[in-house]
Every structure is written in structure tokens, then in C-alpha cells.
Write an enzyme that holds these catalytic residues in place. Sequence first.
Site, mmCIF file in Angstrom:
data_model
loop_
_atom_site.group_PDB
_atom_site.id
_atom_site.type_symbol
_atom_site.label_atom_id
_atom_site.label_comp_id
_atom_site.label_asym_id
_atom_site.label_seq_id
_atom_site.Cartn_x
_atom_site.Cartn_y
_atom_site.Cartn_z
ATOM 1 N N THR A 17 0.828 -1.203 0.000
ATOM 2 C CA THR A 17 0.000 0.000 0.000
ATOM 3 C C THR A 17 0.864 1.255 0.000
ATOM 4 O O THR A 17 2.076 1.185 0.178
ATOM 5 C CB THR A 17 -0.892 0.022 1.262
ATOM 6 O OG1 THR A 17 -0.046 0.012 2.420
ATOM 7 C CG2 THR A 17 -1.807 -1.189 1.298
ATOM 8 N N ASP A 18 0.219 2.403 -0.202
ATOM 9 C CA ASP A 18 0.944 3.670 -0.128
ATOM 10 C C ASP A 18 0.146 4.681 0.700
ATOM 11 O O ASP A 18 -0.923 4.357 1.229
ATOM 12 C CB ASP A 18 1.286 4.201 -1.523
ATOM 13 C CG ASP A 18 0.056 4.639 -2.315
ATOM 14 O OD1 ASP A 18 -1.008 4.891 -1.712
ATOM 15 O OD2 ASP A 18 0.168 4.741 -3.536
ATOM 16 N N ALA A 19 0.677 5.888 0.794
ATOM 17 C CA ALA A 19 0.086 6.890 1.681
ATOM 18 C C ALA A 19 -1.314 7.310 1.245
ATOM 19 O O ALA A 19 -2.027 7.969 2.006
ATOM 20 C CB ALA A 19 0.998 8.111 1.790
ATOM 21 N N ALA A 20 -1.730 6.942 0.022
ATOM 22 C CA ALA A 20 -3.102 7.209 -0.391
ATOM 23 C C ALA A 20 -4.053 6.152 0.179
ATOM 24 O O ALA A 20 -5.260 6.213 -0.046
ATOM 25 C CB ALA A 20 -3.200 7.261 -1.912
ATOM 26 N N GLY A 21 -3.505 5.160 0.895
ATOM 27 C CA GLY A 21 -4.339 4.154 1.546
ATOM 28 C C GLY A 21 -4.726 2.998 0.652
ATOM 29 O O GLY A 21 -5.548 2.155 1.040
#
Lengths: 145, 145, 145, 145
Positions: free
Chosen positions: A15-19
Site C-alpha cells: 500500500t501507499d500513503a493514499a491508503g
Amino acid sequence: VSAHQFPVRVYYEDTDAAGIVYYANYLKFAERARTEMMRDMGFEHELMRREHDLALAVRRCVIDYLLPAKLDDTLIIATTMLAVAGAALELEQEVRRGEAVLARLLLRIACLNTAGRPRRLPPALAAAAQRVSRHASTMVAQHAR
Amino acid sequence: VSAHQFPVRVYYEDTDAAGIVYYANYLKFAERARTEMMRDMGFEHELMRREHDLALAVRRCVIDYLLPAKLDDTLIIATTMLAVAGAALELEQEVRRGEAVLARLLLRIACLNTAGRPRRLPPALAAAAQRVSRHASTMVAQHAR
Amino acid sequence: VSAHQFPVRVYYEDTDAAGIVYYANYLKFAERARTEMMRDMGFEHELMRREHDLALAVRRCVIDYLLPAKLDDTLIIATTMLAVAGAALELEQEVRRGEAVLARLLLRIACLNTAGRPRRLPPALAAAAQRVSRHASTMVAQHAR
Amino acid sequence: VSAHQFPVRVYYEDTDAAGIVYYANYLKFAERARTEMMRDMGFEHELMRREHDLALAVRRCVIDYLLPAKLDDTLIIATTMLAVAGAALELEQEVRRGEAVLARLLLRIACLNTAGRPRRLPPALAAAAQRVSRHASTMVAQHAR
């Protein structure tokens, strides 16, 4: 129906910081699924290299991102062989969560020898791939109606 | 014997140009295994966050690289809870291929609320962790003889 | 000439056991370059989100792998804005090593608000993008002769 | 003062759904910085392998996570050589954002020939490393007062 199915769980690493799952990581999921499909057909990477002087290289990848995958999801990667020609394979892969298709990939894959030159698929692999592929064509034909 | 066991297959994505698993990727394998151990105990990430306002954060990781893992390997990640104190967990994880231990990790993990402040483990999780941990202590004691 | 240029060094983390850059990692390089291009235009991720309620999401990526990148390579990621329409951007990106083009990407990117709904580009960004894009069209026209 | 300094920007690929840099990715940042330090000393990976039959392998990594790094951060990786002994190096690396230390790593690195056996550092590299290391010891001594 006949596509090879491979489950993938989504972990924090994906995953990344955009969820949501980072866009490059769908290509990792897809490659895992192709590896397991080949293994099921009897063609592990190391064995292909050692016994058949064969490596597979992605030449083209078209990926459509339809819906985001999320942490803790269990995804299914469905892989369908579309075509087998002399030194190339074409595949479609779908990343699914339940009934929903989250991403769809079309891949052109070249068969190379370990020196990096194109080479024909070994007959055993071509036959196995064509069996899967013919099955798939039937499916595609049925879908097309 | 009693450690949580989780299988991991090594794919191209995990390896590097030295032909072995890239050193950071063992931490990914370990996190997958911890996630599945927590899930087996009933504590999925999303559920922990939503119902318990709880997130886990690694504070310290000591990793010893003993032997390299390779493409196509099937590894087992064995996770043992060493200690459960108020707002922290200590775990040992081993990356194994058959009998061989390829890497060993020691982790200190903090329990945080979603605002990032330390918080005690929810009783249900503490109890579950302590059950696993007590079991592990017995094991450790037996190993020590 | 006018494409945004961003250098990327190839480290062990980017390569795989075939001795070349892993196919998914070109998408990471491309995203780094897009981020820096946006930053140069004054649109950092956090600022876009906070001040403009804007996030960008890749909808489609077509990537052609022409030649492999290797450990220690210094690559240039050249990014050209092809089109700016209401809520979408189209970009071409090339991964180059010296004169050689190693990979070429075509991307369709949607503009979303932070709730995930399509939204028009903020005028400042649209204007900046169109400036770059018009420049690119001129270039494309010149290339076409 | 004398540590090798290497800047790293945080991109989406580095972050996870918790909104911070994923814990394994600090090891990637650290390896990039070590690679650039070695390159600055004249020892690129490929050159080391080809001319000196030398590869470096991390044997142990201790990492303390003190504060989280976030999307868009510009970090500095500060690398200090602590010791050079026959076939091993010890390094400290700090991941900094401004004055804040976000993570601290201690690494033991073995020098191997390409067959994977321990080998002494080539004299040129040992000398270069010791120069850096002696400088570091002075620094450490000064810090200790």
C-alpha cells in the site's frame, strides 16, 4: 472459468500513503501469478533456465486500473493465455476482489535464451501453453457471443 | 514447535542482481508473517484500528543474515512472541528453508493509538499474546537445557 | 528537447536475479519523475491535497520494454505532457540511458478530489500543464515532419 | 561533520497505508547511500566485482525507528565508517530530516569474493575506508567528551 487463479493478500508493503495498493505493485502480483501458473505446468524459473536455456521477458504491459485494492484485501489473480506464437506469449490477467475486477493487464512476453536472444518455446511448454490457450479461446469465443 | 509458521515463496521481485533475496525484503516477509499471526489471533489491521484504536509500530529491528535465500525458494517464517509488556511486544522471527535458518530477527513493537501515542494492548490481544508467549517461554526454557 | 528530465540511479533494490531492473520498478522511476515535474510546477502532493483537494490517480499505463537497464546505470526519465482535458492528463515518459530508449510509457491520469470523485484540474495547474503540453505539441509536430 | 551525506526524497512508493515510510524501505535508503559513498571512494559495484572480485554483503543490521518519515520529505542519509577489520566493515547510518534523527542503523558488512567466500578488503579500499574511519573515530572521541 478456466483461467489460472492465484490468491494474493494485501500487506502494508503493497500500500501507499493514499491508503491503497501502489500502482506498480499490481505488476508484482501479476508476476507471482504467472510464476505459479508456469510452476503448475512444470516450468519453474530455475528449471526453465537450466534444462531449457529459457527465460521469459515482458515486452509490453497494458494495465487498466479500475478500482483500488486495499490493506487486508484478499485478491485473486486470474491468468488466461490468449495466444502462443513461435517465440512469444500473450496473456490477460485480472486482479479481482470477489466479483469486482480491480485491474486488468494485457502482456506480451518474449521467450529468450539465457544469452538474451529470442528462441522458440520448448515443445513441452508450447504444448502445455496451447492446451491452456485453446481452452481459453473457447472461453473467449463463448464470451464473444 | 509452537512458533507461528507462515510460508513465503521467493519471486523475481524479491531478488536482486546478486542472485539472492535483497536484504530489505526479509523485513517484508517478516511483516507478512506477523500480520497473519495477528489475523489468526483475530486481530486484522483494519479491525484493530477501527474497534480498538490500535496500531502496531516497529521500534527496533535486529536482523542477522546467515545464509542467502534464492529465487523459487519456499521459506517458512517462524514467529515467536518473547514478551508482552504494557505497551510493547517482543518477537523473534526466523526465516527458514528446510532445517536451515537463513535469517533471524528480533523486534520490539510499540502499541500506539491512531493518534500515534503509546497505549496498552487491549486485554483480548494481551491475553492472546500472553498465551502464545507463555507457551514460547516454556519452549525457550526447554531449548536452554 | 522540452520534456522534463529527471535522473535515476539504478541500485540493487531495483534489480532482480536476471541481473536487470525488475519490470515493475520502471513504474516507480516514472512516478518519481512525474512527482518532480509537478513539484517544479509548484504542485507538491501534500500541497495539492491540502490546498486544492486534489489527488492524481493513474487510470491506464501502457509500457513497452525495449532494452534492459542494469545495476549502476544512470537513467534519465523524460516526461512529456501530451494532453490536458477537463479531469484527465495524458503523458508520455521515456526511460533513457544516453541515446538509447530503454522503456516507453503512456499514461492516462485522472484528477480526483480526496473523496475519490473526478474533479477538474485547478486552473493554475491546468494552465501550467497546458503550457508544457503546447510546447510538447510543437515538438511532436516537428518530430512528425 | 565528516559523515558522508546523501539526500533521499520520499515518494509514494516508499510510504504505506499508515501514511508513513514503510519500515523496510529505510534499508533501501541506507543501501543507496552506502553505494554512493563507495562510488565517491572510487568503488562502484560493477568495478569492485570485475576488477577486485569483491562483493559486500550485510551480515547484521540493527535499526532503531525513532520518528516517522513522510511523503514529500527530503531526508539526509549520513553514513559513518566505524571500523575496518580484515574482511569486515562496520558502519553507522542516520536517516535525518533537518536536525531530527528519524532512524539509526548499525551495520556489519562482510567482504566476499564473487564465489561467496570471505576475502580481505583490497588495499586501496581498506586505505580509503580507514581514512574515513580514522576521521570518524576522532569525531566519535570528540562527541564523547
